[in-house]
Design a protein around this motif. Structure first.
Motif, PDB file in Angstrom:
ATOM      1  N   GLU A  46       0.797   3.580  -2.372  1.00 28.46           N
ATOM      2  CA  GLU A  46       1.147   2.012  -2.662  1.00 28.46           C
ATOM      3  C   GLU A  46       2.745   1.965  -3.148  1.00 28.46           C
ATOM      4  N   LYS A  47       3.232   2.862  -3.865  1.00 25.97           N
ATOM      5  CA  LYS A  47       4.577   2.817  -3.955  1.00 25.97           C
ATOM      6  C   LYS A  47       5.411   2.810  -2.534  1.00 25.97           C
ATOM      7  N   LYS A  48       4.975   3.666  -1.742  1.00 26.59           N
ATOM      8  CA  LYS A  48       5.742   3.815  -0.399  1.00 26.59           C
ATOM      9  C   LYS A  48       5.729   2.399   0.333  1.00 26.59           C
ATOM     10  N   LEU A  49       4.356   1.933   0.161  1.00 30.45           N
ATOM     11  CA  LEU A  49       4.176   0.454   0.990  1.00 30.45           C
ATOM     12  C   LEU A  49       5.075  -0.540   0.375  1.00 30.45           C
ATOM     13  N   LYS A  50       5.163  -0.487  -0.832  1.00 29.44           N
ATOM     14  CA  LYS A  50       5.990  -1.369  -1.898  1.00 29.44           C
ATOM     15  C   LYS A  50       7.412  -1.267  -1.344  1.00 29.44           C
ATOM     16  N   THR A  52       8.716   0.285   1.380  1.00 27.52           N
ATOM     17  CA  THR A  52       8.772  -0.069   2.754  1.00 27.52           C
ATOM     18  C   THR A  52       8.968  -1.448   2.966  1.00 27.52           C
ATOM     19  N   ARG A  53       8.059  -2.300   2.180  1.00 28.33           N
ATOM     20  CA  ARG A  53       8.117  -3.693   2.384  1.00 28.33           C
ATOM     21  C   ARG A  53       9.656  -4.225   1.770  1.00 28.33           C
ATOM     22  N   ARG A  54       9.914  -3.735   0.714  1.00 31.81           N
ATOM     23  CA  ARG A  54      11.280  -4.115   0.209  1.00 31.81           C
ATOM     24  C   ARG A  54      12.390  -3.752   1.170  1.00 31.81           C
ATOM     25  N   GLN A  58      14.811  -6.630   2.814  1.00 25.17           N
ATOM     26  CA  GLN A  58      16.408  -6.545   2.819  1.00 25.17           C
ATOM     27  C   GLN A  58      16.923  -6.229   4.276  1.00 25.17           C
ATOM     28  N   LYS A  59      16.274  -5.630   5.062  1.00 32.38           N
ATOM     29  CA  LYS A  59      16.874  -5.269   6.467  1.00 32.38           C
ATOM     30  C   LYS A  59      16.794  -6.755   7.188  1.00 32.38           C
TER      31      LYS A  59
END
Length: 219
Positions: A46-50, A52-54, A58-59
């Motif tokens: 969940e942390k990685k998903l969050k 990655t979405r962030r 930004q990208k």
């Protein structure tokens, strides 16, 4: 598994017995360990998903900003080229106008001189053919009595037929080559320690000696 009631009382040799409470406690312990492991993996994902979405957001913002900046740069370049072309055409037309005005002035002067010379020529030719010696000596059309048009700027003037902007075309050719090289640039990924990777546009490796000499090295 299910066992017969006599196995509990008599202790049949072919049956392994375990108390339900003790067996349950052991399984609960294993289950708790498994649940803890799953919860940990779940939190990590969940942390990685969050994250990655962030990063994706930004990208996206970074890409849009980069596209806008590049679009502005190329738009400015296009306007600069158009303005340079416009001014060049104006200067060529102005030069053409000046040369035409000069040529028209000289043309008018030459036409007048030609008309005057033709008139004098006709008079002198007629005089040269007369058989009246007295008239020949007394005539006012004799060359010494006539003022011929002087050889001035009208004969020295030269019309410029060709207009050249070779130097400018060479510069534009160099600019074209630079733009063609930019279209061949590749996206490279750079990383530094634990920092997030950065995508940059980088020119391709030089393949010829001339390209190699044009490279700029950053130490």
């Amino acid at each position: 598994m299910c066992i017969c009631s006599m196995s509990v009382v008599t202790g049949h040799k072919n049956h392994e017995l375990a108390e339900l409470e003790r067996d349950r406690e052991e399984k609960v312990k294993l289950l708790r360990v498994t649940l803890s492991d799953i919860r940990k993996k779940l939190e990590e994902r969940e942390k990685k998903l969050k994250e990655t979405r962030r990063v994706m957001e930004q990208k996206k913002i970074s890409v849009e900003r980069e596209v806008e900046e590049n679009e502005k740069s190329f738009t400015d370049l296009t306007h600069c080229i158009e303005e340079a072309h416009k001014k060049l055409v104006e200067k060529i037309r102005e030069q053409e106008k000046r040369e035409i005005e000069k040529a028209e002035g000289v043309t008018e002067q030459l036409e007048k001189e030609i008309e005057e010379l033709k008139k004098i020529y006709a008079e002198l030719k007629e005089l040269s053919e007369t058989k009246d010696n007295i008239h020949f000596q007394q005539t006012q059309t004799f060359p010494s009595c006539r003022v011929l048009p002087a050889d001035g700027d009208s004969l020295n003037f030269a019309v410029i037929a060709d207009v050249s902007s070779e130097d400018m075309r060479k510069e534009l050719s160099c600019l074209k080559k630079i733009l063609e090289k930019i279209t061949q640039w590749d996206i490279m990924t750079l990383t530094s320690g634990r920092e997030a990777p950065v995508l940059i546009l980088q020119p391709p490796e030089p393949r010829h000696r001339d390209e190699f000499l044009q490279c700029e090295f950053v130490l």
